[in-house]
Design an enzyme around this catalytic site. Structure first.
Site, PDB file in Angstrom:
ATOM      1  N   LYS A  11      50.261  42.467  33.860  1.00  0.00           N
ATOM      2  CA  LYS A  11      51.590  43.082  33.800  1.00  0.00           C
ATOM      3  C   LYS A  11      51.728  44.044  34.964  1.00  0.00           C
ATOM      4  O   LYS A  11      50.753  44.562  35.517  1.00  0.00           O
ATOM      5  CB  LYS A  11      51.813  43.817  32.471  1.00  0.00           C
ATOM      6  CG  LYS A  11      50.859  44.989  32.185  1.00  0.00           C
ATOM      7  CD  LYS A  11      51.206  46.304  32.826  1.00  0.00           C
ATOM      8  CE  LYS A  11      50.232  47.414  32.422  1.00  0.00           C
ATOM      9  NZ  LYS A  11      50.367  48.631  33.263  1.00  0.00           N
ATOM     10  N   PRO A  94      41.113  43.095  37.850  1.00  0.00           N
ATOM     11  CA  PRO A  94      40.140  44.177  37.995  1.00  0.00           C
ATOM     12  C   PRO A  94      40.237  45.185  36.853  1.00  0.00           C
ATOM     13  O   PRO A  94      41.313  45.437  36.309  1.00  0.00           O
ATOM     14  CB  PRO A  94      40.539  44.825  39.325  1.00  0.00           C
ATOM     15  CG  PRO A  94      42.001  44.533  39.452  1.00  0.00           C
ATOM     16  CD  PRO A  94      42.199  43.172  38.848  1.00  0.00           C
ATOM     17  N   MET A  95      39.095  45.755  36.501  1.00  0.00           N
ATOM     18  CA  MET A  95      39.083  46.836  35.526  1.00  0.00           C
ATOM     19  C   MET A  95      39.606  48.106  36.203  1.00  0.00           C
ATOM     20  O   MET A  95      39.350  48.349  37.379  1.00  0.00           O
ATOM     21  CB  MET A  95      37.664  47.052  34.987  1.00  0.00           C
ATOM     22  CG  MET A  95      37.127  45.853  34.227  1.00  0.00           C
ATOM     23  SD  MET A  95      35.407  46.052  33.706  1.00  0.00           S
ATOM     24  CE  MET A  95      35.572  47.388  32.515  1.00  0.00           C
ATOM     25  N   GLY A  96      40.348  48.918  35.450  1.00  0.00           N
ATOM     26  CA  GLY A  96      40.916  50.136  36.022  1.00  0.00           C
ATOM     27  C   GLY A  96      41.934  49.864  37.100  1.00  0.00           C
ATOM     28  O   GLY A  96      42.099  50.643  38.033  1.00  0.00           O
ATOM     29  N   GLY A  98      45.367  48.968  36.451  1.00  0.00           N
ATOM     30  CA  GLY A  98      46.761  49.185  36.087  1.00  0.00           C
ATOM     31  C   GLY A  98      47.525  47.914  35.803  1.00  0.00           C
ATOM     32  O   GLY A  98      48.755  47.932  35.671  1.00  0.00           O
ATOM     33  N   GLY A 100      46.742  45.960  33.135  1.00  0.00           N
ATOM     34  CA  GLY A 100      46.676  45.692  31.698  1.00  0.00           C
ATOM     35  C   GLY A 100      45.677  44.631  31.314  1.00  0.00           C
ATOM     36  O   GLY A 100      45.811  44.001  30.258  1.00  0.00           O
ATOM     37  N   GLY A 101      44.649  44.404  32.141  1.00  0.00           N
ATOM     38  CA  GLY A 101      43.738  43.298  31.893  1.00  0.00           C
ATOM     39  C   GLY A 101      43.060  43.342  30.539  1.00  0.00           C
ATOM     40  O   GLY A 101      43.047  42.346  29.801  1.00  0.00           O
ATOM     41  N   SER A 104      45.627  42.821  27.769  1.00  0.00           N
ATOM     42  CA  SER A 104      46.083  41.435  27.734  1.00  0.00           C
ATOM     43  C   SER A 104      45.022  40.527  27.127  1.00  0.00           C
ATOM     44  O   SER A 104      45.328  39.627  26.327  1.00  0.00           O
ATOM     45  CB  SER A 104      46.440  40.964  29.148  1.00  0.00           C
ATOM     46  OG  SER A 104      47.014  39.685  29.131  1.00  0.00           O
ATOM     47  N   ASP A 136      49.168  49.516  25.340  1.00  0.00           N
ATOM     48  CA  ASP A 136      49.759  48.400  26.080  1.00  0.00           C
ATOM     49  C   ASP A 136      49.632  47.062  25.362  1.00  0.00           C
ATOM     50  O   ASP A 136      50.269  46.090  25.770  1.00  0.00           O
ATOM     51  CB  ASP A 136      49.099  48.258  27.453  1.00  0.00           C
ATOM     52  CG  ASP A 136      49.541  49.318  28.445  1.00  0.00           C
ATOM     53  OD1 ASP A 136      50.463  50.082  28.117  1.00  0.00           O
ATOM     54  OD2 ASP A 136      48.960  49.377  29.539  1.00  0.00           O
TER      55      ASP A 136
END
Length: 283
Positions: A11, A94-96, A98, A100-101, A104, A136
């Site tokens: 997102k 990627p982690m961190g 932004g 929403g991984g 999601s 989120d």
């Protein structure tokens, strides 16, 4: 049905205002969420013994702390289901970042396992479970681009433009608590209506976290400055990813060809209906 392969889309926060800070430390937000046709993939296979397995694990994240595993456990607990699943994660986000991984991934696990286990559970119930995992998660469960308020959980579906985007991750991980805990963060943006935000449009949208993230993480500022040389660019969420909005796919290709070493970049199309909902036939 014993197996499913499902997307866990990224997102973007097309805009983000921080309008206040609550007594419990959480911040009041106003934001526009939109999905991308790019993200992780979860392959789910039903088990009869109730076990939940996840491969591969994420570096630095214990198995039981992973949002996918927690989502599966919550669904088992709330439904009384005795089935389990083997879950294989293909991680692209990627982690961190932004994007929403993690949220999601959790939403895809909830919707996918509900389908795989043939549970008569509503989107409202799944969104309530998702909120226990993160603010989120509900927008991914509901699967519509949305105007969000509160801590991001009060959602109103919207129709946004669906341009191409170039998204750049500058190779660092942003700690969201550090951003929201920073003394310089703007926390008193006057609330606006959804109608006004949509009327103002993309050229007026901003992210209240952007200037703070720039100061705390110079690498994000470098990525923003570079990408802004091609088109107006914004931070998504608290970062670290930045994005620009484009009209044509070949414009995105031209930018991607110039991205230097150390940055991960991709192009994607905006989507008002989540690719997850499209895959499950929920749109």
């Amino acid at each position: 049905m014993s197996e499913l392969s499902l997307p866990a889309p990224a997102k973007l926060n097309r805009m983000l205002h921080v309008t206040g800070r609550r007594a419990d430390g959480y911040h009041e937000l106003q934001t526009l969420f939109q999905f991308l046709d790019h993200g992780d993939t979860l392959d789910l296979r039903r088990r009869e013994d109730g076990r939940i397995t996840l491969t591969p694990g994420l570096p630095g994240v214990e198995h039981d702390a992973n949002l996918i595993v927690r989502a599966a456990g919550l669904l088992q607990e709330s439904s009384g289901c005795r089935l389990g699943a083997d879950i294989a994660l293909t991680k692209r986000l990627p982690m961190g970042g932004g994007l929403g991984g993690g949220s999601s991934d959790a939403a895809t696990a909830l919707l996918g396992l509900a389908r795989l286990w043939e549970l008569p559970v509503s989107l409202d119930a799944l969104a309530s479970l998702g909120l226990r995992l993160g603010a989120d998660v509900p927008v991914f469960i509901r699967g519509r681009a949305a105007w969000a308020e509160g801590i991001g959980e009060r959602l109103t579906p919207v129709e946004l433009d669906t341009p191409w985007f170039v998204v750049i991750h500058p190779g660092i991980e942003v700690a969201t608590p550090a951003v929201f805990g920073a003394s310089q963060l703007t926390r008193e943006t006057p609330p606006i209506s959804m109608a006004r935000a949509l009327q103002e449009g993309p050229h007026a949208w901003r992210n209240d976290c952007q200037s703070t993230v720039r100061r705390l993480y110079p690498a994000v500022g470098e990525a923003l400055d570079w990408l802004s040389g091609f088109a107006p660019s914004l931070l998504t969420g608290t970062g670290a990813c930045v994005f620009c909005r484009l009209t044509h796919s070949d414009e995105a290709d031209s930018i991607l060809a110039r991205v230097g070493d150390g940055w991960h970049a991709f192009k994607a199309r905006g989507r008002n209906i989540s690719p997850l909902h499209q895959a499950l036939g929920l749109h």
